[in-house]
Design an enzyme around this catalytic site. Structure first.
Site: not given
Length: 248
Positions: A129, A164
């Site tokens: 992330s 993501h």
């Protein structure tokens, strides 16, 4: 004649905080040929969240490695000790959270420069992330609330990164728009479950812990659109994740 170390970094679409199977983390450890690699977790993006730190230690203490944590919100090391500590690692593993805040804190403590030095010395850099976003020139982020771009990364990986890509609403459309308008440079879109290794700036390995997850190369076109190319990925199993890569 001195041997120049390979400069390697990995973008992770998962790991100890989300995946019970441990496949991506085992794959990361397999990139280092020493028997007990030293692995430093950097949880700056989460504000050094205690629960996140404990998750890392619980996941890595049973493994054949030497885990440690660098906390900057309660910093204990002076400049020289911090440099020695980071350069002594085999793997530096950056956690998720707020990309923009993390980069700002790193720059205050000059950690950004130390990470570049570690990279040049052959320390494997990786993260999930925000910990994937930070290595590129720019990234796609929710650091400011709504999804937007951040053209302010460390620049160790040419182009941009979007994490993501498959799991958060709006990611795919928003990132492709940023690349199409050249707000962000062409780059890499990482779905959850993928690990992508770059060696000397080039994609050298791509793995996935599921049959569906992919890594994409997203490029702008002259007519203001984008192309999206899915890259081949090896399916990880317990055997393949723990085996040494072919460069060792």
């Amino acid at each position: 004649m001195a041997v120049v170390p390979e400069r390697r970094l990995a973008l992770l679409g998962g790991g100890f905080s989300t995946d019970a199977d441990g496949l991506i983390d085992d794959w990361v450890l397999s990139q280092v040929s020493v028997p007990r690699p030293r692995v430093c977790f950097v949880p700056t993006a989460s504000g050094d969240a205690p629960g996140y730190i404990e998750q890392f230690l619980e996941a890595f203490r049973p493994r054949s490695c030497g885990p440690s944590v660098l906390q900057l919100f309660r910093r204990e090391l002076d400049d020289e000790a911090l440099r020695v500590f980071l350069l002594s690692q085999d793997v530096i593993y950056v956690g998720g959270g707020n990309t923009a805040n993390m980069l700002a804190v790193w720059r205050v403590h000059r950690v950004d420069r130390l990470l570049r030095e570690a990279f040049d010395r052959g320390v494997v850099l990786c993260g999930v992330s925000a910990g994937a976003n930070c290595w590129a020139e720019g990234s796609h982020t929710d650091s400011f609330g709504p999804l937007t771009h951040l053209a302010d990364g460390l620049g160790l990986l040419p182009g941009s990164v979007c994490p993501h890509y498959d799991s958060e609403p709006g990611r795919r459309t928003s990132y492709r728009k940023a690349v199409a308008t050249r707000t962000l440079p062409a780059g890499w879109a990482v779905e959850d479950g993928v690990g992508a290794l770059f060696t000397n700036g080039r994609l050298s390995d791509c793995v996935t812990r599921t049959l569906q997850a992919r890594l994409y190369r997203v490029d702008p076109t002259p007519d203001g659109e984008t192309t999206e190319q899915a890259l081949p990925c090896r399916l990880l199993t317990n055997d393949t994740a723990q085996s040494a890569n072919t460069n060792q």
